[in-house]
Motif scaffolding. Structure first.
Motif, short mmCIF file in Angstrom:
data_model
loop_
_atom_site.label_atom_id
_atom_site.label_comp_id
_atom_site.label_asym_id
_atom_site.label_seq_id
_atom_site.Cartn_x
_atom_site.Cartn_y
_atom_site.Cartn_z
N TYR A 190 3.68 -16.14 42.05
CA TYR A 190 2.90 -14.93 41.78
C TYR A 190 3.17 -13.83 42.81
CZ TYR A 190 -1.07 -11.95 40.54
OH TYR A 190 -1.85 -10.89 40.16
N PHE A 244 -6.45 -16.02 38.04
CA PHE A 244 -6.50 -16.45 36.64
C PHE A 244 -7.84 -17.09 36.36
CE2 PHE A 244 -5.61 -19.57 33.24
CZ PHE A 244 -5.15 -18.68 32.27
N HIS A 264 7.06 -8.27 39.00
CA HIS A 264 5.61 -8.37 38.94
C HIS A 264 5.20 -9.08 37.64
CE1 HIS A 264 4.99 -5.72 42.41
NE2 HIS A 264 6.03 -5.04 41.94
N LEU A 265 4.59 -10.24 37.79
CA LEU A 265 4.15 -11.03 36.65
C LEU A 265 2.64 -11.00 36.56
CD1 LEU A 265 6.43 -14.17 37.18
CD2 LEU A 265 6.89 -12.20 35.72
N SER A 266 2.14 -11.08 35.33
CA SER A 266 0.70 -11.23 35.16
C SER A 266 0.28 -12.61 35.65
CB SER A 266 0.31 -11.05 33.69
OG SER A 266 0.84 -12.12 32.91
N ALA A 267 -1.00 -12.76 35.95
CA ALA A 267 -1.49 -14.05 36.43
C ALA A 267 -1.22 -15.15 35.40
CB ALA A 267 -2.98 -13.97 36.74
N TRP A 268 -1.38 -14.85 34.13
CA TRP A 268 -1.16 -15.83 33.06
C TRP A 268 0.29 -16.31 33.04
CZ3 TRP A 268 -2.48 -19.49 30.02
CH2 TRP A 268 -1.80 -19.75 28.84
#
Length: 213
Positions: free
Chosen positions: A69, A162, A78-82
């Motif tokens: 993350y 998350f 940049h990744l989403s938490a999901w």
């Protein structure tokens, strides 16, 4: 605790189930590849797979989620938490399942492989038709046991924001100031997910023990 808070916990439960399913299914695909590499007989591939397993079994899952993350964000990804926790749990599961299934493949009697080779079966047919069906049966109790651990491990996903079941419980607890009640319900929900799987794993283990006598 009112209906709204309980429904929020159920929403967290839904995401816990979804994360467990994605981690297990995608991890199974990766784990099968790792297991086949570990038993390929090609020294370079075996060492590569062994290094992968050692990396993910030798480091905490919490650190792995942090790296996916926050670490990838440092290089501009940049990744989403999901997405981040899905990738993290997939990598984690593939290492453990790969080692479980490697052991199961090695546990298949050598005579089975030798007989398949004597029949001039190619590697793909030998694994698909002879070795893997037996190895999967051997691995079922350990695989189900790992799934139980994976479900409980999803609580660590809250560290990157998350909202799964444990984080949902923490949010509700902070709102209504009844932590014992809230986390008692959270614990019951985890128990209802994990206990039937544990019973099923024990049942399969006993059946395999009886069949091997």
């Amino acid at each position: 605790m009112g209906l709204g808070e309980f429904l929020f916990l159920l929403t967290g439960l839904k995401w816990t189930v979804a994360l467990s399913a994605i981690g297990f299914v995608c991890g199974s695909v990766g784990g099968l590849a790792i297991a086949l590499l570990r038993t390929s007989g090609v020294r370079g591939l075996e060492r590569l797979a062994a290094g992968y397993i050692a990396l993910f079994q030798g480091t905490p899952l919490l650190m792995q989620l942090f790296v996916v993350y926050y670490g990838l964000a440092l290089i501009g990804l940049h990744l989403s938490a999901w997405v981040a926790v899905s990738i993290g749990f997939t990598l984690h599961a593939s290492a453990y399942l790969g080692e479980i299934w490697r052991g199961s493949i090695d546990a298949v009697p050598r005579g089975q492989t030798e007989a398949a080779s004597a029949l001039n079966l190619k590697y793909t047919s030998r694994m698909k038709d002879v070795v893997l069906p037996q190895a999967i049966r051997i691995s079922l109790p350990a695989t189900i046991g790992f799934l139980v651990q994976l479900i409980k491990g999803t609580s660590l996903a809250s560290i990157v924001g998350f909202t799964e079941l444990a984080r949902a419980g923490n949010i509700v607890s902070n709102q209504i100031f009844e932590p014992l009640l809230v986390f008692g319900i959270v614990g019951i929900l985890y128990f209802l997910m994990c206990w039937p799987l544990s019973l099923y794993g024990s049942h399969l283990e006993n059946r395999l023990a009886v069949a091997s006598r």
